[in-house]
Write an enzyme that holds these catalytic residues in place. Structure first.
Site, PDB file in Angstrom:
ATOM      1  CB  THR A 184      -0.889  -0.036   1.264  1.00 42.56           C
ATOM      2  OG1 THR A 184      -1.811  -1.104   1.111  1.00 42.56           O
ATOM      3  CG2 THR A 184      -1.615   1.265   1.492  1.00 42.56           C
ATOM      4  CG  HIS A 218      -5.213  -8.465   2.047  1.00 38.92           C
ATOM      5  ND1 HIS A 218      -4.649  -9.236   3.041  1.00 38.92           N
ATOM      6  CD2 HIS A 218      -4.683  -7.215   2.194  1.00 38.92           C
ATOM      7  CE1 HIS A 218      -3.824  -8.476   3.763  1.00 38.92           C
ATOM      8  NE2 HIS A 218      -3.826  -7.258   3.260  1.00 38.92           N
ATOM      9  CG  ASN A 249      -1.208  -8.411   6.926  1.00 42.66           C
ATOM     10  OD1 ASN A 249      -0.696  -9.450   7.360  1.00 42.66           O
ATOM     11  ND2 ASN A 249      -0.645  -7.710   5.960  1.00 42.66           N
ATOM     12  CE1 TYR A 296      -6.281  -3.681   7.407  1.00 40.70           C
ATOM     13  CE2 TYR A 296      -4.708  -5.217   6.440  1.00 40.70           C
ATOM     14  CZ  TYR A 296      -4.983  -3.998   7.047  1.00 40.70           C
ATOM     15  OH  TYR A 296      -3.970  -3.112   7.324  1.00 40.70           O
ATOM     16  CG  ASN A 324      -4.806  -4.057  11.666  1.00 38.26           C
ATOM     17  OD1 ASN A 324      -4.583  -2.946  12.156  1.00 38.26           O
ATOM     18  ND2 ASN A 324      -4.493  -4.352  10.413  1.00 38.26           N
TER      19      ASN A 324
HETATM   20  C1  LIG Z   1       4.588   0.281   2.973  1.00 32.07           C
HETATM   21  C2  LIG Z   1       3.996  -1.069   3.172  1.00 32.07           C
HETATM   22  C3  LIG Z   1       2.728  -1.331   2.682  1.00 32.07           C
HETATM   23  C4  LIG Z   1       2.162  -2.602   2.792  1.00 32.07           C
HETATM   24  N1  LIG Z   1       0.950  -2.854   2.224  1.00 32.07           N
HETATM   25  C5  LIG Z   1       0.454  -4.110   2.182  1.00 32.07           C
HETATM   26  C6  LIG Z   1      -0.704  -4.429   1.426  1.00 32.07           C
HETATM   27  O1  LIG Z   1      -1.302  -3.576   0.753  1.00 32.07           O
HETATM   28  N2  LIG Z   1      -1.151  -5.704   1.455  1.00 32.07           N
HETATM   29  C7  LIG Z   1      -0.510  -6.696   2.161  1.00 32.07           C
HETATM   30  O2  LIG Z   1      -0.953  -7.843   2.139  1.00 32.07           O
HETATM   31  N3  LIG Z   1       0.617  -6.422   2.859  1.00 32.07           N
HETATM   32  C8  LIG Z   1       1.117  -5.176   2.863  1.00 32.07           C
HETATM   33  N4  LIG Z   1       2.309  -4.917   3.511  1.00 32.07           N
HETATM   34  C9  LIG Z   1       3.095  -6.038   4.070  1.00 32.07           C
HETATM   35  C10 LIG Z   1       4.131  -6.523   3.037  1.00 32.07           C
HETATM   36  O3  LIG Z   1       3.519  -7.100   1.911  1.00 32.07           O
HETATM   37  C11 LIG Z   1       5.096  -7.545   3.661  1.00 32.07           C
HETATM   38  O4  LIG Z   1       4.388  -8.688   4.074  1.00 32.07           O
HETATM   39  C12 LIG Z   1       5.862  -6.940   4.832  1.00 32.07           C
HETATM   40  O5  LIG Z   1       6.445  -5.707   4.459  1.00 32.07           O
HETATM   41  C13 LIG Z   1       6.981  -7.862   5.313  1.00 32.07           C
HETATM   42  O6  LIG Z   1       7.860  -8.169   4.250  1.00 32.07           O
HETATM   43  P1  LIG Z   1       9.304  -7.447   4.102  1.00 32.07           P
HETATM   44  O7  LIG Z   1      10.051  -7.811   5.344  1.00 32.07           O
HETATM   45  O8  LIG Z   1       9.894  -8.069   2.857  1.00 32.07           O
HETATM   46  O9  LIG Z   1       9.077  -5.980   3.968  1.00 32.07           O
HETATM   47  C14 LIG Z   1       2.871  -3.644   3.452  1.00 32.07           C
HETATM   48  C15 LIG Z   1       4.143  -3.359   3.963  1.00 32.07           C
HETATM   49  C16 LIG Z   1       4.713  -2.111   3.816  1.00 32.07           C
HETATM   50  C17 LIG Z   1       6.104  -1.865   4.316  1.00 32.07           C
END
Ligand SMILES: Cc1cc2nc3c(=O)[nH]c(=O)nc-3n(C[C@H](O)[C@H](O)[C@H](O)COP(=O)(O)O)c2cc1C
Length: 365
Positions: A28, A175, A178, A180, A235
Protein backbone atom coordinates in the site's frame (compact mmCIF):
# COMPACT_ATOMS: atom_id res chain seq x y z
CA UNK A 1 22.51 -22.08 -15.10
CA UNK A 2 25.67 -22.92 -13.17
CA UNK A 3 26.43 -20.31 -10.56
CA UNK A 4 22.88 -18.94 -10.62
CA UNK A 5 21.44 -18.26 -7.19
CA UNK A 6 18.24 -20.15 -6.32
CA UNK A 7 16.16 -16.94 -6.29
CA UNK A 8 17.08 -16.38 -9.91
CA UNK A 9 16.07 -19.78 -11.23
CA UNK A 10 12.95 -20.04 -13.40
CA UNK A 11 9.69 -21.40 -12.05
CA UNK A 12 6.45 -22.36 -13.75
CA UNK A 13 3.54 -21.05 -11.69
CA UNK A 14 0.53 -22.63 -13.37
CA UNK A 15 0.53 -21.24 -16.89
CA UNK A 16 2.91 -18.41 -15.97
CA UNK A 17 6.53 -18.96 -16.95
CA UNK A 18 8.39 -16.99 -14.30
CA UNK A 19 12.02 -16.23 -15.03
CA UNK A 20 12.92 -15.83 -11.32
CA UNK A 21 11.41 -16.24 -7.87
CA UNK A 22 11.63 -12.70 -6.51
CA UNK A 23 8.07 -11.44 -6.10
CA UNK A 24 7.00 -7.86 -5.43
CA UNK A 25 4.95 -8.11 -2.21
CA UNK A 26 1.67 -6.17 -2.07
CA UNK A 27 2.53 -2.67 -0.82
CA UNK A 28 0.00 0.00 0.00
CA UNK A 29 1.51 3.34 -0.98
CA UNK A 30 -1.45 5.71 -0.45
CA UNK A 31 -0.90 7.63 -3.65
CA UNK A 32 -4.23 6.84 -5.28
CA UNK A 33 -6.19 10.05 -5.00
CA UNK A 34 -9.96 9.63 -4.52
CA UNK A 35 -9.41 5.86 -4.35
CA UNK A 36 -8.39 5.81 -8.03
CA UNK A 37 -5.03 4.47 -9.27
CA UNK A 38 -2.98 7.36 -10.70
CA UNK A 39 -0.70 7.64 -13.73
CA UNK A 40 2.39 7.85 -11.47
CA UNK A 41 1.74 4.19 -10.56
CA UNK A 42 2.67 3.29 -14.16
CA UNK A 43 6.27 4.31 -13.57
CA UNK A 44 6.41 2.85 -10.06
CA UNK A 45 5.26 -0.61 -11.11
CA UNK A 46 7.09 -0.69 -14.43
CA UNK A 47 10.33 0.18 -12.60
CA UNK A 48 9.84 -2.99 -10.55
CA UNK A 49 8.73 -5.18 -13.46
CA UNK A 50 11.03 -7.64 -15.22
CA UNK A 51 10.44 -10.11 -18.02
CA UNK A 52 8.86 -13.10 -16.31
CA UNK A 53 8.82 -11.39 -12.90
CA UNK A 54 5.75 -11.65 -10.66
CA UNK A 55 4.27 -8.51 -9.10
CA UNK A 56 1.39 -8.30 -6.62
CA UNK A 57 -0.29 -4.92 -6.68
CA UNK A 58 -1.13 -2.84 -3.63
CA UNK A 59 -4.30 -3.85 -1.89
CA UNK A 60 -7.42 -2.59 -3.70
CA UNK A 61 -10.87 -2.13 -2.22
CA UNK A 62 -13.64 -4.38 -3.50
CA UNK A 63 -16.61 -2.16 -2.66
CA UNK A 64 -17.65 1.14 -1.15
CA UNK A 65 -17.53 -0.41 2.35
CA UNK A 66 -14.05 -1.86 1.87
CA UNK A 67 -11.78 1.13 2.46
CA UNK A 68 -10.00 1.96 5.69
CA UNK A 69 -7.00 4.02 4.63
CA UNK A 70 -6.63 7.28 2.75
CA UNK A 71 -5.69 7.33 -0.92
CA UNK A 72 -5.75 3.58 -1.42
CA UNK A 73 -7.06 2.37 -4.78
CA UNK A 74 -10.31 0.56 -5.44
CA UNK A 75 -11.43 -1.87 -8.08
CA UNK A 76 -15.19 -1.59 -7.74
CA UNK A 77 -16.12 1.32 -10.06
CA UNK A 78 -15.72 1.65 -13.80
CA UNK A 79 -13.47 4.67 -13.32
CA UNK A 80 -11.18 2.67 -11.01
CA UNK A 81 -10.99 -0.20 -13.49
CA UNK A 82 -10.14 2.16 -16.35
CA UNK A 83 -7.47 3.84 -14.21
CA UNK A 84 -5.75 0.53 -13.49
CA UNK A 85 -5.58 -0.42 -17.16
CA UNK A 86 -2.57 1.73 -18.19
CA UNK A 87 -0.74 0.67 -15.02
CA UNK A 88 -1.25 -2.99 -15.90
CA UNK A 89 -0.23 -2.29 -19.51
CA UNK A 90 3.01 -0.70 -18.30
CA UNK A 91 3.88 -3.86 -16.36
CA UNK A 92 2.96 -6.08 -19.30
CA UNK A 93 5.15 -4.03 -21.61
CA UNK A 94 8.09 -5.07 -19.47
CA UNK A 95 6.96 -8.72 -19.62
CA UNK A 96 5.81 -8.86 -15.98
CA UNK A 97 2.97 -10.91 -14.53
CA UNK A 98 0.68 -8.71 -12.43
CA UNK A 99 -1.99 -9.70 -9.90
CA UNK A 100 -4.42 -7.39 -8.10
CA UNK A 101 -4.79 -7.83 -4.35
CA UNK A 102 -8.47 -7.73 -3.34
CA UNK A 103 -9.15 -5.94 -0.05
CA UNK A 104 -11.85 -5.39 2.48
CA UNK A 105 -10.80 -3.61 5.68
CA UNK A 106 -13.72 -4.89 7.74
CA UNK A 107 -13.52 -3.21 11.13
CA UNK A 108 -10.13 -1.57 10.41
CA UNK A 109 -12.05 1.44 9.16
CA UNK A 110 -14.21 4.26 10.43
CA UNK A 111 -17.43 6.12 9.68
CA UNK A 112 -15.55 8.55 7.44
CA UNK A 113 -14.75 5.81 4.91
CA UNK A 114 -18.24 4.34 4.89
CA UNK A 115 -21.22 5.24 2.71
CA UNK A 116 -23.52 7.62 4.61
CA UNK A 117 -21.20 7.50 7.61
CA UNK A 118 -22.38 4.02 8.55
CA UNK A 119 -20.40 1.77 10.88
CA UNK A 120 -17.80 -0.43 9.19
CA UNK A 121 -18.87 -4.05 8.73
CA UNK A 122 -17.23 -7.09 10.29
CA UNK A 123 -17.93 -10.56 11.65
CA UNK A 124 -18.26 -8.90 15.05
CA UNK A 125 -19.39 -5.72 16.71
CA UNK A 126 -16.31 -5.67 18.95
CA UNK A 127 -14.08 -2.71 18.29
CA UNK A 128 -10.43 -3.11 17.42
CA UNK A 129 -8.25 -2.14 20.39
CA UNK A 130 -6.43 0.84 19.02
CA UNK A 131 -3.08 -0.09 20.61
CA UNK A 132 -3.01 -3.13 18.30
CA UNK A 133 -3.79 -1.20 15.14
CA UNK A 134 -1.08 -1.29 12.45
CA UNK A 135 -1.45 2.30 11.30
CA UNK A 136 -4.04 4.74 10.07
CA UNK A 137 -6.92 6.72 11.53
CA UNK A 138 -8.89 5.81 14.59
CA UNK A 139 -11.37 3.01 13.92
CA UNK A 140 -15.08 3.16 14.67
CA UNK A 141 -17.23 0.52 16.33
CA UNK A 142 -18.14 -2.03 13.64
CA UNK A 143 -21.49 -3.53 12.84
CA UNK A 144 -21.80 -7.30 12.86
CA UNK A 145 -22.89 -8.57 9.43
CA UNK A 146 -26.24 -10.33 9.46
CA UNK A 147 -25.95 -13.82 8.08
CA UNK A 148 -28.19 -12.92 5.14
CA UNK A 149 -25.84 -10.04 4.20
CA UNK A 150 -22.78 -12.27 3.80
CA UNK A 151 -23.55 -13.49 0.25
CA UNK A 152 -23.60 -9.86 -0.91
CA UNK A 153 -20.07 -9.27 0.43
CA UNK A 154 -18.86 -12.48 -1.22
CA UNK A 155 -20.43 -11.29 -4.43
CA UNK A 156 -18.51 -8.01 -4.11
CA UNK A 157 -15.25 -10.02 -4.13
CA UNK A 158 -16.48 -11.89 -7.21
CA UNK A 159 -17.28 -8.70 -9.09
CA UNK A 160 -14.00 -7.09 -8.04
CA UNK A 161 -12.12 -10.11 -9.40
CA UNK A 162 -14.00 -9.81 -12.67
CA UNK A 163 -13.13 -6.11 -12.74
CA UNK A 164 -9.45 -6.87 -12.15
CA UNK A 165 -9.40 -9.18 -15.15
CA UNK A 166 -11.21 -6.51 -17.17
CA UNK A 167 -8.47 -4.04 -16.19
CA UNK A 168 -5.95 -6.49 -17.65
CA UNK A 169 -4.54 -8.05 -14.47
CA UNK A 170 -3.35 -11.63 -14.93
CA UNK A 171 -5.10 -12.72 -11.76
CA UNK A 172 -6.02 -11.75 -8.21
CA UNK A 173 -4.70 -12.33 -4.73
CA UNK A 174 -7.43 -12.46 -2.09
CA UNK A 175 -6.21 -10.54 0.95
CA UNK A 176 -6.92 -12.94 3.79
CA UNK A 177 -4.12 -11.64 6.04
CA UNK A 178 -3.13 -8.92 8.49
CA UNK A 179 -6.36 -8.54 10.44
CA UNK A 180 -8.68 -7.32 7.69
CA UNK A 181 -12.18 -8.64 6.97
CA UNK A 182 -11.37 -12.23 5.94
CA UNK A 183 -8.81 -12.60 8.72
CA UNK A 184 -11.35 -11.20 11.19
CA UNK A 185 -13.67 -14.08 10.33
CA UNK A 186 -10.89 -16.67 10.62
CA UNK A 187 -9.38 -15.66 13.96
CA UNK A 188 -10.97 -16.86 17.18
CA UNK A 189 -9.92 -13.75 19.12
CA UNK A 190 -12.10 -11.63 16.84
CA UNK A 191 -14.89 -13.84 15.58
CA UNK A 192 -17.56 -14.20 18.26
CA UNK A 193 -20.40 -15.33 16.01
CA UNK A 194 -22.70 -18.11 17.05
CA UNK A 195 -24.01 -18.92 13.56
CA UNK A 196 -22.38 -21.11 10.90
CA UNK A 197 -19.67 -18.47 10.30
CA UNK A 198 -18.33 -18.60 13.86
CA UNK A 199 -17.27 -21.02 16.55
CA UNK A 200 -15.49 -24.05 15.08
CA UNK A 201 -12.44 -23.75 12.87
CA UNK A 202 -14.50 -24.98 9.95
CA UNK A 203 -17.12 -22.32 10.59
CA UNK A 204 -14.60 -19.50 10.97
CA UNK A 205 -12.94 -20.43 7.67
CA UNK A 206 -16.24 -20.69 5.83
CA UNK A 207 -16.30 -17.04 4.74
CA UNK A 208 -12.73 -17.17 3.36
CA UNK A 209 -13.42 -20.36 1.45
CA UNK A 210 -16.70 -19.07 0.06
CA UNK A 211 -14.84 -16.02 -1.24
CA UNK A 212 -12.20 -18.29 -2.81
CA UNK A 213 -14.88 -20.43 -4.43
CA UNK A 214 -16.82 -17.46 -5.83
CA UNK A 215 -13.70 -15.77 -7.19
CA UNK A 216 -12.32 -19.01 -8.67
CA UNK A 217 -15.64 -19.74 -10.36
CA UNK A 218 -15.71 -16.25 -11.81
CA UNK A 219 -12.19 -15.92 -13.24
CA UNK A 220 -10.75 -19.45 -13.07
CA UNK A 221 -8.85 -21.04 -10.18
CA UNK A 222 -5.62 -20.84 -12.17
CA UNK A 223 -5.75 -17.05 -11.76
CA UNK A 224 -6.41 -16.99 -8.02
CA UNK A 225 -4.06 -16.76 -5.05
CA UNK A 226 -4.70 -16.00 -1.39
CA UNK A 227 -2.57 -14.33 1.28
CA UNK A 228 -2.82 -15.58 4.86
CA UNK A 229 -1.14 -14.72 8.15
CA UNK A 230 -2.31 -17.37 10.62
CA UNK A 231 0.44 -16.57 13.13
CA UNK A 232 0.12 -12.77 13.10
CA UNK A 233 -2.13 -10.77 15.38
CA UNK A 234 -1.83 -7.47 13.53
CA UNK A 235 -4.82 -5.23 13.91
CA UNK A 236 -5.90 -7.10 17.01
CA UNK A 237 -6.55 -10.35 15.14
CA UNK A 238 -4.88 -13.16 17.06
CA UNK A 239 -5.79 -16.83 17.10
CA UNK A 240 -5.34 -19.31 19.93
CA UNK A 241 -4.16 -22.07 17.56
CA UNK A 242 -2.53 -20.57 14.48
CA UNK A 243 -0.91 -23.83 13.42
CA UNK A 244 -4.27 -25.60 13.13
CA UNK A 245 -5.75 -22.62 11.35
CA UNK A 246 -2.93 -22.46 8.80
CA UNK A 247 -3.04 -26.18 8.22
CA UNK A 248 -6.80 -26.34 7.92
CA UNK A 249 -6.78 -23.55 5.33
CA UNK A 250 -3.89 -25.08 3.34
CA UNK A 251 -5.73 -28.37 3.09
CA UNK A 252 -9.14 -26.84 2.42
CA UNK A 253 -7.76 -24.65 -0.37
CA UNK A 254 -6.68 -27.73 -2.31
CA UNK A 255 -10.30 -28.48 -3.04
CA UNK A 256 -10.56 -25.32 -5.16
CA UNK A 257 -7.31 -25.89 -7.08
CA UNK A 258 -6.19 -22.29 -6.77
CA UNK A 259 -2.85 -21.16 -8.13
CA UNK A 260 -1.03 -20.17 -4.98
CA UNK A 261 -1.02 -19.68 -1.26
CA UNK A 262 1.04 -16.79 0.07
CA UNK A 263 1.86 -16.86 3.79
CA UNK A 264 3.49 -14.42 6.18
CA UNK A 265 6.29 -15.96 8.23
CA UNK A 266 5.49 -16.56 11.91
CA UNK A 267 8.70 -14.74 12.83
CA UNK A 268 6.98 -11.46 11.86
CA UNK A 269 5.35 -11.15 15.26
CA UNK A 270 5.61 -7.41 14.79
CA UNK A 271 4.80 -6.49 11.20
CA UNK A 272 8.23 -5.05 10.50
CA UNK A 273 10.56 -6.86 12.92
CA UNK A 274 11.94 -10.37 12.65
CA UNK A 275 11.91 -12.35 15.85
CA UNK A 276 13.04 -15.82 16.85
CA UNK A 277 10.27 -18.41 16.82
CA UNK A 278 9.84 -22.16 16.90
CA UNK A 279 6.89 -21.89 14.55
CA UNK A 280 7.26 -22.74 10.90
CA UNK A 281 5.25 -22.65 7.69
CA UNK A 282 6.61 -26.02 6.59
CA UNK A 283 3.53 -28.06 7.57
CA UNK A 284 1.37 -25.67 5.54
CA UNK A 285 3.78 -25.70 2.62
CA UNK A 286 3.61 -29.50 2.60
CA UNK A 287 -0.18 -29.58 2.89
CA UNK A 288 -0.87 -27.14 0.06
CA UNK A 289 -0.78 -28.57 -3.46
CA UNK A 290 -0.15 -25.39 -5.45
CA UNK A 291 2.58 -22.76 -5.54
CA UNK A 292 3.69 -21.64 -2.09
CA UNK A 293 4.93 -18.08 -1.57
CA UNK A 294 6.51 -16.90 1.67
CA UNK A 295 7.00 -13.33 2.88
CA UNK A 296 8.29 -11.50 5.87
CA UNK A 297 11.76 -10.24 6.66
CA UNK A 298 13.47 -11.94 3.72
CA UNK A 299 16.77 -10.86 2.25
CA UNK A 300 19.04 -12.39 -0.39
CA UNK A 301 20.60 -15.09 1.82
CA UNK A 302 17.57 -16.52 3.58
CA UNK A 303 15.57 -16.08 0.36
CA UNK A 304 18.00 -18.33 -1.45
CA UNK A 305 17.96 -20.72 1.44
CA UNK A 306 14.18 -21.12 1.63
CA UNK A 307 14.06 -21.85 -2.10
CA UNK A 308 16.91 -24.34 -2.03
CA UNK A 309 15.62 -26.19 1.02
CA UNK A 310 12.15 -26.52 -0.49
CA UNK A 311 10.42 -24.28 2.05
CA UNK A 312 8.84 -22.21 -0.72
CA UNK A 313 8.54 -21.86 -4.47
CA UNK A 314 8.67 -18.06 -4.48
CA UNK A 315 9.65 -15.33 -2.03
CA UNK A 316 7.86 -11.98 -1.78
CA UNK A 317 9.93 -8.97 -0.82
CA UNK A 318 8.28 -5.86 0.57
CA UNK A 319 10.51 -3.14 1.90
CA UNK A 320 13.60 -4.14 -0.07
CA UNK A 321 11.67 -4.12 -3.33
CA UNK A 322 10.03 -0.83 -2.42
CA UNK A 323 13.46 0.78 -2.07
CA UNK A 324 15.23 -1.15 -4.84
CA UNK A 325 13.33 -1.08 -8.10
CA UNK A 326 15.98 -3.34 -9.65
CA UNK A 327 16.04 -5.82 -6.77
CA UNK A 328 16.43 -8.96 -8.96
CA UNK A 329 19.43 -7.41 -10.69
CA UNK A 330 20.99 -6.38 -7.37
CA UNK A 331 20.51 -9.90 -6.00
CA UNK A 332 22.07 -11.30 -9.16
CA UNK A 333 25.15 -9.13 -8.74
CA UNK A 334 25.08 -9.30 -4.93
CA UNK A 335 25.15 -5.51 -5.13
CA UNK A 336 24.48 -3.24 -2.14
CA UNK A 337 20.86 -2.28 -1.51
CA UNK A 338 19.29 1.16 -1.12
CA UNK A 339 17.92 1.66 2.39
CA UNK A 340 14.17 2.15 2.68
CA UNK A 341 12.78 5.34 4.13
CA UNK A 342 9.83 4.59 6.41
CA UNK A 343 8.81 8.23 6.55
CA UNK A 344 7.70 8.10 2.89
CA UNK A 345 6.02 4.67 2.88
CA UNK A 346 2.56 6.19 3.11
CA UNK A 347 2.92 9.80 2.01
CA UNK A 348 1.05 10.94 -1.06
CA UNK A 349 3.87 12.46 -3.10
CA UNK A 350 3.82 11.04 -6.64
CA UNK A 351 7.62 10.93 -6.82
CA UNK A 352 9.40 11.24 -3.47
CA UNK A 353 9.92 7.89 -1.78
CA UNK A 354 7.99 6.32 -4.64
CA UNK A 355 9.67 6.46 -8.03
CA UNK A 356 12.91 8.20 -7.02
CA UNK A 357 14.78 5.27 -5.46
CA UNK A 358 17.88 4.94 -7.64
CA UNK A 359 18.74 2.05 -9.92
CA UNK A 360 22.23 0.61 -10.05
CA UNK A 361 24.29 2.67 -12.46
CA UNK A 362 24.70 -0.28 -14.77
CA UNK A 363 21.02 -1.25 -15.04
CA UNK A 364 18.50 0.49 -17.20
CA UNK A 365 15.04 1.64 -16.26
C1 LIG B 1 4.59 0.28 2.97
C2 LIG B 1 4.00 -1.07 3.17
C3 LIG B 1 2.73 -1.33 2.68
C4 LIG B 1 2.16 -2.60 2.79
N1 LIG B 1 0.95 -2.85 2.22
C5 LIG B 1 0.45 -4.11 2.18
C6 LIG B 1 -0.70 -4.43 1.43
O1 LIG B 1 -1.30 -3.58 0.75
N2 LIG B 1 -1.15 -5.70 1.45
C7 LIG B 1 -0.51 -6.70 2.16
O2 LIG B 1 -0.95 -7.84 2.14
N3 LIG B 1 0.62 -6.42 2.86
C8 LIG B 1 1.12 -5.18 2.86
N4 LIG B 1 2.31 -4.92 3.51
C9 LIG B 1 3.09 -6.04 4.07
C10 LIG B 1 4.13 -6.52 3.04
O3 LIG B 1 3.52 -7.10 1.91
C11 LIG B 1 5.10 -7.55 3.66
O4 LIG B 1 4.39 -8.69 4.07
C12 LIG B 1 5.86 -6.94 4.83
O5 LIG B 1 6.44 -5.71 4.46
C13 LIG B 1 6.98 -7.86 5.31
O6 LIG B 1 7.86 -8.17 4.25
P1 LIG B 1 9.30 -7.45 4.10
O7 LIG B 1 10.05 -7.81 5.34
O8 LIG B 1 9.89 -8.07 2.86
O9 LIG B 1 9.08 -5.98 3.97
C14 LIG B 1 2.87 -3.64 3.45
C15 LIG B 1 4.14 -3.36 3.96
C16 LIG B 1 4.71 -2.11 3.82
C17 LIG B 1 6.10 -1.87 4.32
Amino acid sequence: MEGTIPLLTPYKMGKFELSHRIVLAPLTRMRSYNFVAQPHAMLYYSQRATKGGFLIGETSGISDTAQGYPKTPGIWTKEQVEAWRPVVDAVHEKGGVFFCQLFHAGRVSNYGYQPNGQPPISCTDKMIRSEFQLYGDECSAPRRLLIEEIPKVINDYRIAAKNAIEAGFDGVEIHGANGYLIDQFMKDQVNDRIDEYGGSLENRCRFALEVVKAVAEEIGAEKVGIRLSPFADYNDSGDSNPESLGLYMSEALNKYGILYCHMIEPRMIMQFEREETENSLLPMRKAFGGTFIVAGGYGRDDGNEVISNGGADLVAFGRWFLANPDLPRRFELDAPLNKYDRSTFYTDDPVIGYTDYPFLESSSQ
